[in-house]
Design a protein around this motif. Structure first.
Motif, PDB file in Angstrom:
ATOM      1  N   LYS A   1      -5.384  -0.127  -2.828  1.00  0.00           N
ATOM      2  CA  LYS A   1      -5.935  -0.060  -1.395  1.00  0.00           C
ATOM      3  C   LYS A   1      -6.941  -1.028  -0.962  1.00  0.00           C
ATOM      4  CE  LYS A   1      -6.751   4.897  -2.159  1.00  0.00           C
ATOM      5  NZ  LYS A   1      -5.973   5.103  -3.520  1.00  0.00           N
TER       6      LYS A   1
ATOM      7  N   THR B   1       0.750  -1.114  -0.205  1.00  0.00           N
ATOM      8  CA  THR B   1       0.066  -0.110  -0.040  1.00  0.00           C
ATOM      9  C   THR B   1       0.876   1.269  -0.058  1.00  0.00           C
ATOM     10  OG1 THR B   1      -0.147   0.039   2.611  1.00  0.00           O
ATOM     11  CG2 THR B   1      -1.851  -1.060   1.249  1.00  0.00           C
ATOM     12  N   GLU B   2       2.185   1.192   0.429  1.00  0.00           N
ATOM     13  CA  GLU B   2       3.038   2.326   0.209  1.00  0.00           C
ATOM     14  C   GLU B   2       3.878   2.426  -0.951  1.00  0.00           C
ATOM     15  OE1 GLU B   2       5.583   1.344   3.721  1.00  0.00           O
ATOM     16  OE2 GLU B   2       3.972   1.861   5.023  1.00  0.00           O
TER      17      GLU B   2
ATOM     18  N   THR C   1      -8.934  -1.997  -4.058  1.00  0.00           N
ATOM     19  CA  THR C   1      -9.399  -1.067  -5.315  1.00  0.00           C
ATOM     20  C   THR C   1      -8.032  -0.733  -5.996  1.00  0.00           C
ATOM     21  OG1 THR C   1     -11.077  -0.075  -4.067  1.00  0.00           O
ATOM     22  CG2 THR C   1     -10.105   1.223  -5.744  1.00  0.00           C
TER      23      THR C   1
ATOM     24  N   HIS D   1     -12.806  -2.347  -8.682  1.00  0.00           N
ATOM     25  CA  HIS D   1     -13.158  -2.852  -7.155  1.00  0.00           C
ATOM     26  C   HIS D   1     -13.174  -4.346  -7.284  1.00  0.00           C
ATOM     27  CE1 HIS D   1     -13.874   1.476  -6.150  1.00  0.00           C
ATOM     28  NE2 HIS D   1     -14.661   1.460  -7.280  1.00  0.00           N
TER      29      HIS D   1
END
Length: 125
Positions: free
Chosen positions: A61, A17-18, A81, A91
């Motif tokens: 995400k 996520t980073e 997502t 999604h």
């Protein structure tokens, strides 16, 4: 052991996520396999690295609803997502079954289903 594997997976997913794909891969064995059930299997860390470079146009995400750990396995259920080829948000609902060996990720079986947002559903009527 299973709580440690859960912590490893949480750290690995945080790296994704980073936008830190190499950080994620540092939690994986060199011979890892990532299977997209019904689609393809990536064999080895290099294959996963190449896939991530093209699939994660920007960091995805995650919303993890449940994280269940037992023995060498951790199962994650949730939603993700990510941007598609056109740059639009796509999604998905997913169930990932991760297997660990020696504290590292050795296998992932990913069950992923594309979902529609409420806006897409209402405009289709």
């Amino acid at each position: 052991m299973s709580e440690n594997n859960k912590a490893v997976l949480e750290a690995a997913n945080a790296a994704i996520t980073e936008g830190n794909n190499e950080g994620f891969l540092s939690f994986c064995t060199d011979d890892m396999e990532w299977t997209f059930v019904g689609d393809k299997t990536l064999k080895g860390k290099e294959a996963v690295r190449c896939w991530m470079a093209t699939a994660y146009i920007e960091p995805p995400k995650f919303a993890v609803d449940h994280l269940i750990a037992e023995g060498d396995f951790v199962t994650a259920l949730g939603n993700i997502t990510m941007k598609d080829e056109d740059g639009k948000a796509a999604h998905y609902s997913y169930c990932d079954v991760w297997r660990f060996r020696g504290g590292k990720i050795v296998e992932l079986r990913a069950f992923v289903i594309k979902t529609e947002t409420k806006d897409e559903t209402s405009s289709a009527a």
